[in-house]
Design an enzyme around this catalytic site. Structure first.
Site, short mmCIF file in Angstrom:
data_model
loop_
_atom_site.label_atom_id
_atom_site.label_comp_id
_atom_site.label_asym_id
_atom_site.label_seq_id
_atom_site.Cartn_x
_atom_site.Cartn_y
_atom_site.Cartn_z
N GLU A 112 0.89 -1.17 0.00
CA GLU A 112 0.00 0.00 0.00
C GLU A 112 0.92 1.21 0.00
OE1 GLU A 112 -1.17 3.19 1.88
OE2 GLU A 112 -1.88 1.85 3.48
N CYS A 154 -2.11 8.35 3.91
CA CYS A 154 -2.11 7.84 2.54
C CYS A 154 -3.49 7.97 1.91
CB CYS A 154 -1.65 6.38 2.52
SG CYS A 154 -2.57 5.31 3.64
#
Length: 708
Positions: free
Chosen positions: A263, A302
């Site tokens: 990720e 993020c």
């Protein structure tokens, strides 16, 4: 770490705390707000191969002693322990620049992941170590050879490399599903905030709840970790795309079979629908969402909104409204000071990186619409308003772009309190701009128009791991654009890394191997713990349908006595036209197939008037039930009900009930039993199939005495 002294942050390896023999070359970690030296971090000399071997042997053995349910319950106990000490974690977390709200996201959110996975694990998984995937398929004419799929845990370790921005949530959201699956974790937190991760691990160790080898912590560099991993292991990485690409190119990933999920960077978008004009609830909710995502964790998420995509005619309105909200609600400073709503970035290095990215974007055509790159005046822990030379503080920054297609806005990420506002011409243009992020974790679609919601969602879904649809109905209850929840998948395609985490029980299965199995019904039953058609049964009831002499009705058995394959076969019962008519008028279900012979005969599915399917299921319950008080406490539903052969008046039906799956509940005095139910007619044609779900006592004591 619980004091502000420059001590070494220890690692936890092979169930013991470990520090290097000297501090030469150790990394200095500073308080993000004051620049004060907090700790030194080094893993120099740490034997990673020994840590991996300890996980594969001791960790695998100790976790394997428990079932999925038992491990899930252990997670709940860990969550409760951490929850009682979260104030201690808050105090440590303030040093990372996190505010009270940030702590709720990171610390409370991480603990909440443990609670959620514990609950889902016990509700949705079997109380065993094998998960059957779907139903078995018959691979032979006579049913003696079957095939299916099972999940079992991978035989290695889960190496979890975490980012600096969520030192608690980021670690626990990876640890929880691995632990339930029965796979030992080696956690590698990012150096700037790893001291907070260490505090969590220390608490878990002190709780006495961790099985040996189930959790190890590497504080410091772990550059050679992939060298000692192989196909038995998996790596879950969160961080920069460049680091992820470097790890993915390791020979043990390319050809050695190490499972790898990542990720990474994500230029997430928020799209304002053309109907969401100023004054609408949607416009207000959108502005709040953008401002929130800019400032929570100082924009170091993020999932933060990096590209704010709005109708071109509303661009100035959006910029003004976001700027006004930031001015009114954002107080930058030390999170230990009263009233501070946005803290520092995690480190001075991060501050330099974010400012550098913004400067590059300004040079590429971006215009500064709000904020400054100069050191802001901040509120110190003492309540003073001044510049802090050693603090990693930054003003929220809002950029606008005359050219919405400028390359930099779709390729550069300023990982801080920064977003760019872009104007679109129509929905196709909005979809195109969102897709230019080359794959993102999440996008918000803000609209109250159903057609707009559908067009934008379908248009961008293939480029995003999650789409958050915001309108007046969800504005107050939404968990937010930037908050992954453990129930739903977290990850995204392309630039976002192509990985997948969370997603409820999906993430437990990420730590397991799906294997096709083939064999006889008896042996598949033995492997899976679920009865398969054709496997042996001990049948009570009607002798003409296979009952064993002296067999006890399975409803008279507690879980201690009940076995997979215990069954009951009922006698036949005739269906009369009067029965059908009475049921129709009593229930009000007068559908023509049950009341009008001519209309029923004209229907291609029916030979004439037929019995209601629910009448047959009700009769089946009457045929198999054992009415006296006993171990069966309650019937709580049916699953997979299918009606196959119509039953006209004059036909007879019978039911066969077989104990298919037995799931004792770890914390209760009862468990769940799923019974395979089949209704046949007098010609042995299958009329209906379904599963009956009951709650059954573990030991036949209370109700057994009543019955006697």
């Amino acid at each position: 770490m619980t004091t502000q002294t420059a001590e070494l942050v220890p690692s936890y390896i092979k169930d013991s705390w470990w520090t290097p023999g000297n501090t030469e070359g150790a990394t200095r970690v500073l308080d993000a707000n004051t620049g004060e030296e907090l700790a030194l971090v080094s893993a120099d000399g740490l034997d990673l191969a020994a840590a991996v071997e300890h996980g594969r042997t001791v960790g695998q053995r100790e976790l394997g002693r428990m079932t999925l349910h038992e491990r899930a319950l252990k997670l709940k106990e860990m969550a409760q322990y951490l929850n009682e000490r979260r104030e201690e974690l808050y105090e440590i977390s303030y040093r990372t620049g996190a505010t009270k709200i940030d702590n709720m996201v990171d610390i409370d959110g991480g603990i909440g992941v443990l609670f959620t996975f514990s609950s889902k694990g016990r509700r949705e998984l079997p109380n065993s170590n094998v998960i059957q995937d779907g139903t078995a398929e018959s691979l032979s004419r006579d049913g003696s050879f079957l095939g299916g799929h099972i999940y079992t845990r991978i035989p290695g370790v889960a190496a979890q490399i975490n980012a600096f921005n969520f030192p608690v949530w980021g670690m626990l959201e990876k640890f929880a599903p691995a632990f339930i699956a029965g796979v030992p974790t080696i956690a590698k937190p990012a150096t700037p905030t790893g001291y907070l991760s260490e505090a969590v691990v220390r608490m878990l160790v002190e709780s006495g709840l961790l099985p040996d080898g189930s959790l190890q912590l590497v504080s410091g560099s772990a550059r050679t970790l992939l060298d000692v991993l192989d196909y038995r292991d998996m790596v879950s990485f969160t961080g920069s795309a460049s680091t992820a690409n470097s790890l993915k190119s390791h020979p043990n990933v390319i050809s050695g079979g190490v499972r790898f999920t990542a990720e990474t960077d994500s230029l997430n978008a928020a799209i304002l629908g053309p109907d969401a004009t100023p004054g609408t609830p949607e416009f207000d909710a959108f502005i709040k969402s953008v401002a929130t995502e800019m400032t929570v964790k100082a924009g170091q998420k993020c999932t933060a909104i990096r590209r704010t995509i709005v109708p071109a005619a509303l661009r100035d309105d959006v910029v003004a409204a976001v700027g006004q909200r930031l001015t009114q609600r954002v107080v930058v400073g030390d999170p230990r000071a009263e009233g501070v709503t946005m803290g520092a970035l995690a480190s001075l290095e991060q501050l330099r990186d974010v400012r550098g990215a913004v400067e590059a974007m300004l040079a590429a055509g971006g215009e500064l619409a709000y904020g400054t790159l100069d050191a802001p005046v901040v509120r110190t822990a003492a309540g003073e308003e001044r510049e802090v030379a050693d603090g990693a503080f930054m003003s929220p920054v809002l950029l606008t772009w005359a050219d919405a297609d400028a390359e930099s806005v779709h390729s550069l990420e300023a990982f801080g309190p920064v977003t760019s506002v872009l104007g679109y011409t129509d929905l196709d243009d909005a979809i195109r701009l969102a897709a230019r992020g080359s794959g993102s974790l999440v996008a918000t679609v803000c609209t109250n128009d159903a057609d707009t919601a559908r067009e934008l969602t379908v248009g961008i879904a293939g480029h995003h791991g999650r789409v958050h649809i915001l309108n007046r109905e969800t504005a107050r209850t939404s968990t937010g654009h930037g908050s992954p929840v453990p129930h739903l998948v977290h990850g995204g395609p392309g630039r976002a890394g192509g990985g997948e985490e969370l997603g409820g029980i999906r993430s437990v299965k990420h730590h397991m191997q799906r294997t096709a199995i083939q064999g006889s019904p008896n042996l598949l039953t033995a492997v899976t713990g679920i009865w398969h058609t054709g496997a042996d049964r001990v049948i009570a009831g009607a002798a003409e349908f296979g009952a064993v002499d002296g067999a006890i009705h399975p409803f008279r058995k507690s879980l201690a006595e009940l076995r997979i394959g215990d069954a009951f076969a009922s006698p036949l019962r005739e269906v009369t036209l009067q029965d059908i008519t009475d049921f129709a008028h009593t229930t009000g279900d007068t559908f023509y197939a049950h009341t009008d012979a001519a209309a029923a005969e004209a229907n291609p599915f029916f030979p004439g008037i037929v019995a209601h399917g629910y009448l047959l299921v009700s009769w089946a319950a009457g045929l198999f039930v054992e009415p006296a008080p006993g171990p069966v406490l309650a019937n709580y539903g049916v699953e997979s009900l299918r009606f196959i052969t119509p039953v006209p008046a004059g036909d007879r039906i019978r039911v066969t009930l077989t104990a298919k799956k037995i799931t004792p509940r770890v914390t209760d005095e009862y468990g769940e039993v799923a019974w395979d139910a089949i209704i046949h007619n007098q010609d042995d044609d299958i009329v209906a199939t379904y599963d009956v779900l009951t709650l059954v006592e573990k030991d036949n004591v209370t109700y057994g005495n009543w019955a006697s």
